[in-house]
Design an enzyme around this catalytic site. Structure first.
Site, short mmCIF file in Angstrom:
data_model
loop_
_atom_site.label_atom_id
_atom_site.label_comp_id
_atom_site.label_asym_id
_atom_site.label_seq_id
_atom_site.Cartn_x
_atom_site.Cartn_y
_atom_site.Cartn_z
N SER A 73 0.66 -1.09 0.11
CA SER A 73 0.02 -0.10 -0.02
C SER A 73 0.73 1.36 -0.04
O SER A 73 0.45 2.27 -0.44
CB SER A 73 -0.85 -0.05 1.09
OG SER A 73 -0.08 -0.48 2.35
N HIS B 85 -5.32 -3.33 -2.30
CA HIS B 85 -5.15 -2.42 -3.27
C HIS B 85 -5.28 -2.96 -4.67
O HIS B 85 -4.92 -2.25 -5.79
CB HIS B 85 -3.61 -1.78 -2.97
CG HIS B 85 -3.98 -0.61 -2.28
ND1 HIS B 85 -4.48 0.43 -2.29
CD2 HIS B 85 -3.62 -0.43 -0.73
CE1 HIS B 85 -4.22 1.49 -1.13
NE2 HIS B 85 -3.96 0.79 -0.30
N LYS C 265 -12.18 0.18 -1.05
CA LYS C 265 -11.32 1.04 -1.90
C LYS C 265 -11.68 0.98 -3.20
O LYS C 265 -12.70 1.83 -3.65
CB LYS C 265 -9.80 0.27 -1.85
CG LYS C 265 -9.20 0.51 -0.44
CD LYS C 265 -7.85 0.16 -0.13
CE LYS C 265 -7.12 0.64 1.14
NZ LYS C 265 -6.58 -0.32 1.94
C1 LIG Z 1 -6.56 -0.57 3.25
C2 LIG Z 1 -5.99 -1.80 3.42
C3 LIG Z 1 -6.64 -2.89 4.33
C4 LIG Z 1 -8.05 -1.98 5.13
O1 LIG Z 1 -8.84 -2.10 4.29
P1 LIG Z 1 -10.18 -1.32 5.09
O2 LIG Z 1 -11.26 -2.11 4.24
O3 LIG Z 1 -9.98 -0.08 4.87
O4 LIG Z 1 -10.09 -1.55 6.47
C5 LIG Z 1 -6.14 -3.96 4.60
N1 LIG Z 1 -4.99 -4.50 3.97
C6 LIG Z 1 -4.54 -3.62 2.88
C7 LIG Z 1 -3.32 -4.11 2.30
C8 LIG Z 1 -4.96 -2.27 2.80
O5 LIG Z 1 -4.21 -1.60 2.00
#
Ligand SMILES: *Cc1c(COP(=O)(O)O)cnc(C)c1O
Length: 391
Positions: A180, A208, A239
């Protein structure tokens, strides 16, 4: 009220270092341009890859769901908070990911914590990439299993960890699909081949990558043609999917187990109808409007190339997550602040989210940005980058 002097001291250190942040208020809907401080700016910091936060089909689905089912479920899933639509979303996710079953959690964060804290015991070991997401790290903190961390994407180090852990009952290798903060992609074919050679399980967190990589945005597992060879796929609905939530796509056994032992699933209320219905509509959009993903990649290539030509360091990014790495935390914050004054929103990110000397402004273009948005943003990066002597 007194009693928090130790917190004040730590916050003061952040203020001295120039990395103390105020939360930024967005006064409009999310999009390629947003209103901040009463002014429209180009937004390069959301995870709204495909612009689905405001997609008409998702909004319509959410509105209908509120009208028919209200705003909340009033219960956890395991009591009386499983509506038909929750089961439908999970079937759709399993189909989409080509897995036997899927289970939705309240967020991607709780999905990782729920799986990692529950499926391993003290005879097992989890083997994790050092740059995995905070929610994986926290999930590992909660497991009774032994832990091994391998150097970032270093397959020799992973193999060493696999060789040294052969006495454990179950071994689980965990990696982000797309990382990320750097936007690089895990060498999944190698990870899977090694895991198979040493009889270990593989878990991939595609937060992502869902909606970004693979056919119709199925993620890195599909991108690398590894369907059926990755035991657990975690994804987020927050996301590219544009709404909120996380899920575990795996076998029926894992789903059944998590329903009984996944603590965030068991002890936290289920998603409101609007969220669930919008997520189902998002899967329809991924299947029926793949041109959004094409546009995302076209914009990604254009913007990355522009940053390179200007001489910025974008590290090892291979995805729409494109960091502009500047070094010192205070410089990253200055770059971010000056960009905002120039009408471009790019969030500065410093230690401890990234290493001490690798602070950055992390950019993510979306399918919604126009060529003009991106050209304007690049011009601002050029102006401010020169002013701050970054380029
Ligand atoms: C953003 C993210 C999460 C968390 O996801 P949310 O739905 O925002 O809680 C988990 N793992 C990775 C790799 C992320 O980038």
């Amino acid at each position: 009220m007194s009693g928090f002097a130790h917190l004040e001291a730590e916050l003061n250190q952040l203020r001295e270092k120039g990395t103390f942040r105020q939360l930024l208020e967005v006064e409009s809907e999310q999009g390629a341009r947003v209103k901040i401080n009463g002014r429209e700016v180009i937004q390069l910091s959301s995870n709204n890859y495909l612009g689905l936060t405001t997609h008409p089909r998702l909004k319509e689905a959410a509105e209908q769901a509120v009208k028919r089912f209200g705003v909340g479920t009033g219960s956890v899933r395991t009591i009386v908070g499983t509506f038909t639509m929750h089961e439908e979303l999970e079937r759709r996710l399993a189909d989409f990911k080509h897995t036997e079953a899927a289970l939705v959690f309240q967020s991607g964060f709780t999905a990782n914590v729920g799986v990692l804290s529950s499926i391993l015991g003290d005879q097992d070991v989890v083997i994790s990439d050092e740059l995995n997401h905070a929610s994986i790290i926290d999930g590992i903190r909660l497991t009774k299993a032994a832990r091994r961390i391998y150097k970032h994407c270093d397959m020799d180090d992973l193999e060493k960890a696999l060789q040294e852990t052969q006495t454990y009952r179950t071994r689980l290798v965990v990696t982000d699909g797309v990382f990320s903060m750097d936007g690089d992609v895990a060498p999944l074919p190698d990870v899977v081949a090694l895991a198979e050679r040493y009889n270990a399980l593989v878990m991939v967190d595609d937060a992502h990558a869902s909606g970004v990589f693979g056919r119709n945005g199925r993620g890195t597992v599909d991108h690398f043609d590894l369907n059926g060879r990755v035991h657990i796929q975690v994804g987020t609905l927050s996301k590219a999917i544009g709404v909120l939530g996380g899920y575990v796509a795996s076998t029926q056994t894992v789903r059944d187990y998590l329903i009984h032992r996944g603590r965030p699933f068991l002890f936290s209320t289920s998603h409101p109808p609007a969220v669930t219905a919008a997520c189902i509509a998002a899967i329809d959009v991924l299947l029926e409007e793949p041109e959004l993903i094409d546009k995302l990649w076209e914009n990604t290539r254009f913007f990355k190339e522009g940053l390179h030509q200007l001489g910025f360091n974008t590290g090892r990014s291979e995805s729409p997550v494109t960091p502009v790495i500047v070094g010192e935390g205070s410089l990253a914050m200055k770059l971010s602040d000056r960009l905002l004054e120039e009408g471009v929103m790019g969030q500065g990110i410093a230690f401890p989210t990234v290493p001490e000397n690798a602070a950055r402004v992390r950019t993510i273009v979306t399918a919604q940005h126009t060529r003009e948005d991106l050209e304007t943003a690049l011009a601002a990066f050029e102006k401010v980058g020169k002013e701050l002597q970054i380029i």
